[in-house]
Design a protein around this motif. Structure first.
Motif, PDB file in Angstrom:
ATOM      1  N   HIS A 132       0.868  -1.178   0.000  1.00 57.50           N
ATOM      2  CA  HIS A 132       0.000   0.000   0.000  1.00 57.50           C
ATOM      3  C   HIS A 132       0.906   1.230   0.000  1.00 57.50           C
ATOM      4  O   HIS A 132       1.221   1.763   1.074  1.00 57.50           O
ATOM      5  N   PRO A 133       1.381   1.641  -1.172  1.00 55.07           N
ATOM      6  CA  PRO A 133       2.348   2.749  -1.193  1.00 55.07           C
ATOM      7  C   PRO A 133       1.727   4.066  -0.737  1.00 55.07           C
ATOM      8  O   PRO A 133       0.619   4.416  -1.140  1.00 55.07           O
ATOM      9  N   LYS A 134       2.441   4.750   0.149  1.00 53.88           N
ATOM     10  CA  LYS A 134       2.006   6.067   0.660  1.00 53.88           C
ATOM     11  C   LYS A 134       3.047   7.084   0.192  1.00 53.88           C
ATOM     12  O   LYS A 134       4.240   6.775   0.180  1.00 53.88           O
ATOM     13  N   GLN A 135       2.593   8.284  -0.148  1.00 54.96           N
ATOM     14  CA  GLN A 135       3.569   9.354  -0.439  1.00 54.96           C
ATOM     15  C   GLN A 135       3.600  10.220   0.817  1.00 54.96           C
ATOM     16  O   GLN A 135       2.593  10.822   1.191  1.00 54.96           O
ATOM     17  N   ASP A 136       4.752  10.234   1.472  1.00 50.58           N
ATOM     18  CA  ASP A 136       4.886  10.815   2.803  1.00 50.58           C
ATOM     19  C   ASP A 136       5.750  12.073   2.793  1.00 50.58           C
ATOM     20  O   ASP A 136       6.482  12.326   1.825  1.00 50.58           O
ATOM     21  N   GLY A 137       5.698  12.781   3.911  1.00 47.37           N
ATOM     22  CA  GLY A 137       6.519  13.982   4.045  1.00 47.37           C
ATOM     23  C   GLY A 137       7.320  13.974   5.336  1.00 47.37           C
ATOM     24  O   GLY A 137       6.993  13.256   6.295  1.00 47.37           O
ATOM     25  N   ALA A 138       8.388  14.791   5.351  1.00 48.20           N
ATOM     26  CA  ALA A 138       9.184  14.985   6.572  1.00 48.20           C
ATOM     27  C   ALA A 138       9.896  16.325   6.459  1.00 48.20           C
ATOM     28  O   ALA A 138      10.127  16.816   5.349  1.00 48.20           O
ATOM     29  N   TRP A 139      10.204  16.917   7.607  1.00 44.72           N
ATOM     30  CA  TRP A 139      10.922  18.204   7.644  1.00 44.72           C
ATOM     31  C   TRP A 139      12.312  17.996   8.210  1.00 44.72           C
ATOM     32  O   TRP A 139      12.480  17.314   9.218  1.00 44.72           O
ATOM     33  N   LEU A 140      13.279  18.634   7.559  1.00 39.90           N
ATOM     34  CA  LEU A 140      14.629  18.675   8.108  1.00 39.90           C
ATOM     35  C   LEU A 140      14.884  20.126   8.518  1.00 39.90           C
ATOM     36  O   LEU A 140      14.702  21.034   7.698  1.00 39.90           O
ATOM     37  N   ASP A 141      15.309  20.346   9.766  1.00 35.34           N
ATOM     38  CA  ASP A 141      15.534  21.734  10.170  1.00 35.34           C
ATOM     39  C   ASP A 141      17.008  22.110  10.016  1.00 35.34           C
ATOM     40  O   ASP A 141      17.831  21.291   9.592  1.00 35.34           O
ATOM     41  N   ILE A 174      -0.252  11.632   0.144  1.00 31.17           N
ATOM     42  CA  ILE A 174      -1.098  10.964  -0.852  1.00 31.17           C
ATOM     43  C   ILE A 174      -1.244   9.524  -0.350  1.00 31.17           C
ATOM     44  O   ILE A 174      -0.261   8.793  -0.241  1.00 31.17           O
ATOM     45  N   ASP A 175      -2.461   9.180  -0.030  1.00 32.66           N
ATOM     46  CA  ASP A 175      -2.688   7.966   0.734  1.00 32.66           C
ATOM     47  C   ASP A 175      -2.719   6.689  -0.102  1.00 32.66           C
ATOM     48  O   ASP A 175      -2.446   5.601   0.404  1.00 32.66           O
ATOM     49  N   GLU A 176      -3.073   6.844  -1.371  1.00 30.81           N
ATOM     50  CA  GLU A 176      -3.185   5.616  -2.190  1.00 30.81           C
ATOM     51  C   GLU A 176      -2.960   5.950  -3.652  1.00 30.81           C
ATOM     52  O   GLU A 176      -3.053   7.114  -4.056  1.00 30.81           O
ATOM     53  N   PRO A 177      -2.673   4.924  -4.460  1.00 33.41           N
ATOM     54  CA  PRO A 177      -2.490   5.164  -5.893  1.00 33.41           C
ATOM     55  C   PRO A 177      -3.781   5.687  -6.517  1.00 33.41           C
ATOM     56  O   PRO A 177      -4.881   5.443  -6.008  1.00 33.41           O
ATOM     57  N   LYS A 178      -3.620   6.391  -7.617  1.00 31.69           N
ATOM     58  CA  LYS A 178      -4.790   6.872  -8.346  1.00 31.69           C
ATOM     59  C   LYS A 178      -5.584   5.662  -8.853  1.00 31.69           C
ATOM     60  O   LYS A 178      -5.002   4.624  -9.184  1.00 31.69           O
ATOM     61  N   ALA A 179      -6.901   5.825  -8.925  1.00 37.75           N
ATOM     62  CA  ALA A 179      -7.748   4.725  -9.424  1.00 37.75           C
ATOM     63  C   ALA A 179      -7.258   4.301 -10.808  1.00 37.75           C
ATOM     64  O   ALA A 179      -6.862   5.133 -11.626  1.00 37.75           O
ATOM     65  N   GLY A 180      -7.234   2.999 -11.025  1.00 37.53           N
ATOM     66  CA  GLY A 180      -6.780   2.488 -12.326  1.00 37.53           C
ATOM     67  C   GLY A 180      -5.304   2.129 -12.342  1.00 37.53           C
ATOM     68  O   GLY A 180      -4.805   1.550 -13.304  1.00 37.53           O
ATOM     69  N   PHE A 181      -4.604   2.481 -11.237  1.00 34.30           N
ATOM     70  CA  PHE A 181      -3.169   2.181 -11.152  1.00 34.30           C
ATOM     71  C   PHE A 181      -2.907   1.086 -10.117  1.00 34.30           C
ATOM     72  O   PHE A 181      -3.715   0.870  -9.210  1.00 34.30           O
ATOM     73  N   TYR A 200       0.800  15.469  -9.417  1.00 33.85           N
ATOM     74  CA  TYR A 200      -0.104  15.960  -8.382  1.00 33.85           C
ATOM     75  C   TYR A 200       0.277  17.408  -8.077  1.00 33.85           C
ATOM     76  O   TYR A 200       1.407  17.811  -8.330  1.00 33.85           O
ATOM     77  N   GLN A 201      -0.650  18.160  -7.523  1.00 35.78           N
ATOM     78  CA  GLN A 201      -0.314  19.546  -7.181  1.00 35.78           C
ATOM     79  C   GLN A 201      -0.862  19.939  -5.814  1.00 35.78           C
ATOM     80  O   GLN A 201      -1.822  19.329  -5.317  1.00 35.78           O
ATOM     81  N   ALA A 202      -0.226  20.947  -5.222  1.00 36.06           N
ATOM     82  CA  ALA A 202      -0.660  21.449  -3.907  1.00 36.06           C
ATOM     83  C   ALA A 202      -0.236  22.892  -3.759  1.00 36.06           C
ATOM     84  O   ALA A 202       0.762  23.318  -4.348  1.00 36.06           O
ATOM     85  N   ASP A 203      -0.976  23.644  -2.965  1.00 37.55           N
ATOM     86  CA  ASP A 203      -0.580  25.034  -2.697  1.00 37.55           C
ATOM     87  C   ASP A 203       0.492  25.081  -1.619  1.00 37.55           C
ATOM     88  O   ASP A 203       1.275  26.002  -1.553  1.00 37.55           O
ATOM     89  N   HIS A 204       0.452  24.080  -0.753  1.00 41.52           N
ATOM     90  CA  HIS A 204       1.474  23.994   0.291  1.00 41.52           C
ATOM     91  C   HIS A 204       2.032  22.575   0.272  1.00 41.52           C
ATOM     92  O   HIS A 204       1.296  21.630  -0.017  1.00 41.52           O
ATOM     93  N   VAL A 205       3.320  22.446   0.586  1.00 40.55           N
ATOM     94  CA  VAL A 205       3.930  21.103   0.497  1.00 40.55           C
ATOM     95  C   VAL A 205       3.228  20.049   1.352  1.00 40.55           C
ATOM     96  O   VAL A 205       3.235  18.869   1.012  1.00 40.55           O
ATOM     97  N   THR A 206       2.642  20.480   2.466  1.00 41.35           N
ATOM     98  CA  THR A 206       2.011  19.482   3.331  1.00 41.35           C
ATOM     99  C   THR A 206       0.595  19.118   2.859  1.00 41.35           C
ATOM    100  O   THR A 206      -0.103  18.331   3.497  1.00 41.35           O
ATOM    101  N   GLY A 207       0.158  19.728   1.763  1.00 46.94           N
ATOM    102  CA  GLY A 207      -1.110  19.336   1.170  1.00 46.94           C
ATOM    103  C   GLY A 207      -2.227  20.306   1.431  1.00 46.94           C
ATOM    104  O   GLY A 207      -1.999  21.349   2.041  1.00 46.94           O
ATOM    105  N   PRO A 208      -3.454  20.021   1.001  1.00 47.60           N
ATOM    106  CA  PRO A 208      -3.836  18.777   0.313  1.00 47.60           C
ATOM    107  C   PRO A 208      -3.247  18.676  -1.104  1.00 47.60           C
ATOM    108  O   PRO A 208      -3.164  19.671  -1.813  1.00 47.60           O
ATOM    109  N   TRP A 209      -2.835  17.450  -1.432  1.00 47.06           N
ATOM    110  CA  TRP A 209      -2.295  17.145  -2.757  1.00 47.06           C
ATOM    111  C   TRP A 209      -3.420  16.582  -3.620  1.00 47.06           C
ATOM    112  O   TRP A 209      -4.145  15.688  -3.192  1.00 47.06           O
ATOM    113  N   GLN A 210      -3.515  17.141  -4.840  1.00 46.39           N
ATOM    114  CA  GLN A 210      -4.567  16.663  -5.740  1.00 46.39           C
ATOM    115  C   GLN A 210      -3.990  16.203  -7.061  1.00 46.39           C
ATOM    116  O   GLN A 210      -3.040  16.819  -7.569  1.00 46.39           O
ATOM    117  N   TYR A 211      -4.599  15.195  -7.611  1.00 48.53           N
ATOM    118  CA  TYR A 211      -4.160  14.726  -8.923  1.00 48.53           C
ATOM    119  C   TYR A 211      -4.415  15.813  -9.950  1.00 48.53           C
ATOM    120  O   TYR A 211      -5.489  16.413  -9.976  1.00 48.53           O
TER     121      TYR A 211
END
Ligand code: FRU
Length: 477
Positions: free
Chosen positions: A135-144, A157-164, A198-209
């Motif tokens: 169940h591939p997840k697209q995750d984030g992390a911060w380095l200070d 991004i919690d799951e693959p796009k439908a059809g993938f 995928y695109q987002a206004d902020h890196v932490t999301g929401p991310w949209q296809y």
């Protein structure tokens, strides 16, 4: 001693490994004759894809995918490297560790982008359920700025796009006109390879296809790994790893190729390459894969490649380590052809010119062949092993033959590689670092990279019909 790398062992939580395992591997590695002097290599175990290549807080950052407990693919982390000059890297050890809900079975490949005073990492969390389904997840992390890392527990991004399928990974994060985008390599249910945006206004999301990246009309095989969009001299270039691509679309010799496509221009609205070139090999050699690209703030387009291939074992496995990275290379374009050369900072590795046939394990050899001629160069060892380089300026060809260069490996894919170059004189800059060689041909028009594992530890160069200059390079590791 581990005699069989079972799935259980490969995915054993890090805290369950006895400390002695790393101590034992380090002990073995300290006796290695195959370690490298100026290339990035794992401190222990297996190194694969370069990740998070970036410039942040006054330093270059790079992470290597690593399984530290043995020379096999297992539970992966990102190990942190920093550098002031892209040449000498300091290894700070594993930083992005797997094992949380969103990355339980590995911190897989991804990228990084500076955001305000932090570096944002976007990566694939490899998650498997109790039936071993992915169940591939697209995750984030911060380095200070203190190089402290904080993961974001909820997947972006919690799951693959439908059809993938569940082969959906390796996000490359980009920013354009104030919007963040990420490119993800994906395998569709009809077994075709794609790159999704995928695109987002902020890196932490929401991310949209948003859309699919349109970079070719040619069939790309069943899966695309490690997509990287980079702008070179103002043109878009996609560097990526197509799996299952037909030989008629891309003539390739390795198990999987690392390839590229160049566009005349880029349409950001539709994520489309204007007038895309045909697909070409990034490297004509034996062992390059998973290259990561960076449009650096100093204006350069840079890449670093994994010198290693999936599903391939290497002789250094018996020493408890596997694989390395290429030098960091700077890109340019001429007639839709990518030119790659080691970044100029590498020149400071040059210690002195060598005038005898014996060279040091860390050497640079400049080879010149006149127009209309044929010539040979042999890198030999005191144990009768040799790497052959055959240059042909009549037909514009260079052949590299590692058949007798040491221990045999990956022989199912052949032991020779050939590069075609434009007619005229030929120049090759050969960087040798004990068990890795990188050939930059005619100003980087072609690159041919590979490993070899000789038993001999003294190196000599012999040649016919060419002009040679040899330089000792500094051993920095
Ligand atoms: C490429 C790759 C990536 C993946 C990573 C896992 O070598 O398969 O697609 O994220 O390695 O280690």
């Amino acid at each position: 001693m581990i005699t069989e790398w079972t799935t259980k062992l490969r995915y054993l939580p890090y805290k369950e490994w006895p400390k002695q395992q790393i101590v034992d591997i380090k002990q073995k590695i300290s006796k290695s004759h195959w370690r490298l002097g100026y290339h990035i290599q794992p401190s222990t175990g297996l190194l694969n894809d370069p990740n998070g290549f970036s410039y942040f807080n006054g330093q270059w950052h790079l992470f290597y995918q690593s399984f530290p407990y043995g020379p096999v693919h297992g539970l992966k982390n990102w190990t942190h490297l920093t550098s002031d000059d892209l040449v000498k890297w300091q290894d700070h050890g594993p930083l992005l560790l797997p094992g949380d809900k969103q990355d339980s079975h590995g911190a897989y490949s991804g990228s990084a982008i500076p955001v305000e005073d932090k570096l944002f990492l976007m990566y694939t969390g490899n998650v498997r359920d109790k039936d071993w389904v992915r169940h591939p997840k697209q995750d984030g992390a911060w380095l200070d700025s203190q190089n402290k890392l904080k993961k974001i527990a909820t997947p972006l991004i919690d799951e693959p796009k439908a059809g993938f399928t569940d082969h959906f990974r390796d996000p490359q994060i980009l920013k354009h006109d104030g919007i963040y985008y990420c490119l993800i390599g994906a395998r569709k249910k009809d077994d075709t390879g794609h790159v999704l945006v995928y695109q987002a206004d902020h890196v932490t999301g929401p991310w949209q296809y948003k859309t699919e990246l349109k970079f070719t009309n040619q069939p790309m095989g069943y899966m695309i790994e490690c997509p990287n969009l980079v702008f070179v001299d103002g043109q878009p270039v996609l560097i990526f790893c197509p799996q299952g691509i037909s030989q008629s679309v891309l003539d390739h010799k390795n198990i999987y190729p690392n390839a590229y496509v160049v566009g005349k221009d880029f349409d950001w609205e539709n994520f489309q390459f204007i007038e895309p070139s045909i697909i070409q090999n990034l490297d004509d050699g034996f062992d390059v894969y998973a290259t990561e690209a960076l449009n650096a703030p100093d204006g350069r387009a840079l890449i670093v490649s994994w010198v290693g291939l999936p599903d391939t074992t290497y002789p250094s496995d018996i020493e408890g380590w596997a694989n390395c990275y290429s030098l960091v290379k700077e890109l340019h374009l001429e007639d839709n052809q990518l030119y790659q050369l080691p970044v100029v900072e590498n020149d400071k590795l040059i210690k002195k010119e060598l005038t005898t046939s014996e060279i040091t394990p860390q050497s640079k050899i400049s080879i010149n062949l006149d127009e209309g001629k044929r010539g040979q160069v042999y890198v030999k060892t005191n144990r009768n092993e040799e790497l052959q380089i055959r240059l042909d300026a009549v037909n514009g060809k260079i052949l590299v033959d590692r058949t007798n260069a040491g221990e045999s490996f990956a022989t199912d894919y052949g032991t020779k590689r050939e590069s075609e170059v434009s007619k005229g004189s030929i120049n090759v800059e050969l960087y040798l670092d004990n068990t890795v060689f990188e050939l930059f041909i005619n100003g980087g028009q072609k690159v041919l990279t590979g490993r070899m594992f000789p038993q001999g530890q003294q190196f000599f160069v012999e040649s016919e019909n060419v002009q040679l200059q040899k330089f000792q390079l500094e051993k920095i590791y």
